[in-house]
Design a protein around this motif. Structure first.
Motif, mmCIF file in Angstrom:
data_model
loop_
_atom_site.group_PDB
_atom_site.id
_atom_site.type_symbol
_atom_site.label_atom_id
_atom_site.label_comp_id
_atom_site.label_asym_id
_atom_site.label_seq_id
_atom_site.Cartn_x
_atom_site.Cartn_y
_atom_site.Cartn_z
ATOM 1 N N LEU A 127 58.940 6.978 27.404
ATOM 2 C CA LEU A 127 59.760 8.075 27.927
ATOM 3 C C LEU A 127 61.050 7.556 28.547
ATOM 4 O O LEU A 127 62.143 8.078 28.297
ATOM 5 C CB LEU A 127 58.970 8.881 28.952
ATOM 6 C CG LEU A 127 57.797 9.715 28.420
ATOM 7 C CD1 LEU A 127 57.030 10.339 29.573
ATOM 8 C CD2 LEU A 127 58.301 10.802 27.473
ATOM 9 N N ALA A 128 60.917 6.510 29.374
ATOM 10 C CA ALA A 128 62.100 5.978 30.055
ATOM 11 C C ALA A 128 63.067 5.319 29.075
ATOM 12 O O ALA A 128 64.289 5.517 29.157
ATOM 13 C CB ALA A 128 61.675 4.977 31.124
ATOM 14 N N GLY A 129 62.554 4.548 28.141
ATOM 15 C CA GLY A 129 63.413 3.833 27.208
ATOM 16 C C GLY A 129 64.012 4.703 26.135
ATOM 17 O O GLY A 129 65.111 4.426 25.646
ATOM 18 N N ALA A 130 63.307 5.770 25.749
ATOM 19 C CA ALA A 130 63.791 6.618 24.660
ATOM 20 C C ALA A 130 64.826 7.631 25.141
ATOM 21 O O ALA A 130 65.836 7.869 24.471
ATOM 22 C CB ALA A 130 62.615 7.337 24.000
ATOM 23 N N PHE A 131 64.602 8.248 26.284
ATOM 24 C CA PHE A 131 65.474 9.328 26.729
ATOM 25 C C PHE A 131 66.572 8.850 27.682
ATOM 26 O O PHE A 131 67.687 9.362 27.651
ATOM 27 C CB PHE A 131 64.646 10.423 27.413
ATOM 28 C CG PHE A 131 63.710 11.118 26.472
ATOM 29 C CD1 PHE A 131 64.161 12.096 25.612
ATOM 30 C CD2 PHE A 131 62.366 10.776 26.435
ATOM 31 C CE1 PHE A 131 63.295 12.740 24.747
ATOM 32 C CE2 PHE A 131 61.487 11.407 25.569
ATOM 33 C CZ PHE A 131 61.953 12.395 24.714
ATOM 34 N N GLY B 108 68.752 8.445 31.141
ATOM 35 C CA GLY B 108 69.216 9.498 32.036
ATOM 36 C C GLY B 108 68.272 9.763 33.184
ATOM 37 O O GLY B 108 67.693 8.844 33.770
ATOM 38 N N TRP B 109 68.101 11.053 33.513
ATOM 39 C CA TRP B 109 67.260 11.410 34.653
ATOM 40 C C TRP B 109 65.788 11.123 34.396
ATOM 41 O O TRP B 109 65.032 10.840 35.327
ATOM 42 C CB TRP B 109 67.467 12.890 35.008
ATOM 43 C CG TRP B 109 66.955 13.846 33.967
ATOM 44 C CD1 TRP B 109 67.640 14.371 32.919
ATOM 45 C CD2 TRP B 109 65.634 14.397 33.899
ATOM 46 N NE1 TRP B 109 66.839 15.206 32.179
ATOM 47 C CE2 TRP B 109 65.595 15.251 32.777
ATOM 48 C CE3 TRP B 109 64.478 14.258 34.671
ATOM 49 C CZ2 TRP B 109 64.462 15.945 32.391
ATOM 50 C CZ3 TRP B 109 63.343 14.958 34.300
ATOM 51 C CH2 TRP B 109 63.345 15.790 33.167
ATOM 52 N N VAL B 110 65.373 11.180 33.131
ATOM 53 C CA VAL B 110 63.977 10.841 32.809
ATOM 54 C C VAL B 110 63.702 9.380 33.155
ATOM 55 O O VAL B 110 62.685 9.036 33.778
ATOM 56 C CB VAL B 110 63.679 11.108 31.325
ATOM 57 C CG1 VAL B 110 62.253 10.678 30.973
ATOM 58 C CG2 VAL B 110 63.884 12.578 30.992
ATOM 59 N N MET C 268 61.189 5.348 36.447
ATOM 60 C CA MET C 268 61.348 4.030 37.056
ATOM 61 C C MET C 268 61.148 4.056 38.571
ATOM 62 O O MET C 268 60.688 3.083 39.155
ATOM 63 C CB MET C 268 62.719 3.452 36.723
ATOM 64 C CG MET C 268 62.827 2.944 35.295
ATOM 65 S SD MET C 268 61.655 1.585 34.930
ATOM 66 C CE MET C 268 60.369 2.460 34.043
ATOM 67 N N ARG C 269 61.473 5.180 39.205
ATOM 68 C CA ARG C 269 61.211 5.258 40.646
ATOM 69 C C ARG C 269 59.710 5.283 40.913
ATOM 70 O O ARG C 269 59.238 4.696 41.880
ATOM 71 C CB ARG C 269 61.888 6.500 41.240
ATOM 72 C CG ARG C 269 63.403 6.532 41.165
ATOM 73 C CD ARG C 269 64.079 5.385 41.885
ATOM 74 N NE ARG C 269 64.051 4.113 41.176
ATOM 75 C CZ ARG C 269 64.821 3.826 40.125
ATOM 76 N NH1 ARG C 269 65.673 4.714 39.665
ATOM 77 N NH2 ARG C 269 64.736 2.644 39.562
ATOM 78 N N VAL C 270 58.972 5.996 40.077
ATOM 79 C CA VAL C 270 57.504 5.994 40.211
ATOM 80 C C VAL C 270 56.954 4.593 39.986
ATOM 81 O O VAL C 270 56.080 4.112 40.722
ATOM 82 C CB VAL C 270 56.879 6.998 39.227
ATOM 83 C CG1 VAL C 270 55.353 6.901 39.250
ATOM 84 C CG2 VAL C 270 57.314 8.418 39.554
#
Length: 326
Positions: free
Chosen positions: A146-150, A152-154, A159-161
């Motif tokens: 999710l983080a690498g594909a999208f 931005g805010w995703v 990453m904060r989690v």
């Protein structure tokens, strides 16, 4: 004087050109090395691994560990939960039966075969470590993708989690998760250790996918109008899994240690009919002064197996890393 130096340089260049031409005619390149057939990344990595003593030692340890776990009933004819020597334990002067024919390592404080419990403990330890690693891998695969594909805010939210989870030591995080379960069991240990490993996989996969976002084949796919989902699943994700799979080998070692630690402090599986090395280590702490072998045997097993997975994982990482090639 200047003309003489210029003539010497021209003569030297002509000599080098003639030498280079002779080498090319002899099927030798300018460096004097014969042309060789190219090899794939896996073939090149295997050539280095089979000459690496650390990898060979780790692989032997891991293979023996897996074979012992798979063939535990064949290696011992005793049930690990049956109290074969309970009659001797009842004697006040013999709380722990000694080694004898049929019981090469003697018994435990309740008369069970110590050798059988160590062998069957390998099976339960392997089960916990592999399932915990798979739990962390699947969770990290979802978050990292999710983080690498999208981006931005995703990417920021995920990453904060992950950063919050990484701010706690893995053992402390696993203990906190295990404490949430009403009753400790083998599955609670698997989930606790597995969830604690998720941020490691998530951050590693996210970094690999971020590097893939601007690669030539991804840009070409976008220019051809390929759907974003197909680009992620068919181009970015498959090319980002290699470092994650190598990391999984080393996470198995961490999972073994963390699971043993949880069992040692009493947060592991309370059912001692399913022996596990960390559980055996915790049960032996009250008798370690008089009968240290009850703790030494499972401790040695944990150290050797964790070292085997670590050696194999580090060797795989170095063999597949282009920066470490010679």
């Amino acid at each position: 004087m200047a003309a003489m130096n210029l003539n010497r340089k021209k003569q030297r260049v002509d000599e080098l050109a003639a030498t280079t031409g002779a080498r090319v005619e002899g099927n030798v390149d300018a460096g004097g090395i014969k042309d060789a057939e190219g090899v794939s990344l896996l073939a090149s990595a295997w050539r280095r691994l089979r000459r690496n003593p650390a990898f060979l030692i780790g692989a032997v340890v891991v293979v023996l560990f897996v074979l012992v776990a798979l063939f535990a009933p064949v290696l011992t004819g005793h049930d690990p939960s049956t109290r074969y020597l309970i009659g001797e334990v009842s004697q006040q002067n013999n709380p722990v039966p000694k080694a004898r024919p049929g019981f090469p390592l003697g018994g435990d404080p309740v008369g069970r075969d110590l050798y059988a419990r160590l062998v069957f403990g390998a099976r339960n330890t392997l089960l916990v470590a592999v399932l915990a690693t798979l739990t962390g891998f699947v969770g990290g695969l979802i978050l990292g993708s999710l983080a690498g594909a999208f981006g931005g805010w995703v990417d920021s939210v995920v990453m904060r989690v992950v950063d919050i989870m990484l701010s706690l030591p893995s053992l402390l995080l696993a203990f906190s998760i295990a404490a949430l379960f009403g009753r400790a069991s083998q599955w609670s240990v698997i989930l606790a250790v597995g969830i604690a490993q998720i941020p490691i996989f998530a951050r590693l996969l996210r970094g690999a996918m971020m590097a893939q976002r601007h690669s030539d084949h991804v840009l070409a796919a976008r220019s051809l109008g390929v759907k974003p989902g197909s680009i992620v699943l068919r181009h970015m994700l498959p090319n980002s899994l290699s470092p994650v799979l190598v990391q999984a080998t080393m996470v198995v070692a961490t999972s073994i240690i963390d699971a043993a630690a949880l069992s040692y402090i009493g947060a592991g599986n309370a059912d001692d009919t399913q022996p596990e090395w960390g559980q055996m280590l915790g049960q032996a702490q009250n008798l370690i002064d008089s009968y240290p072998h009850l703790a030494v045997y499972p401790a040695i097993c944990i150290i050797v197996v964790a070292l085997g997975f670590t050696l194999m994982g580090e060797s795989l990482r170095e063999a597949l890393d282009p920066k470490s090639r010679r």
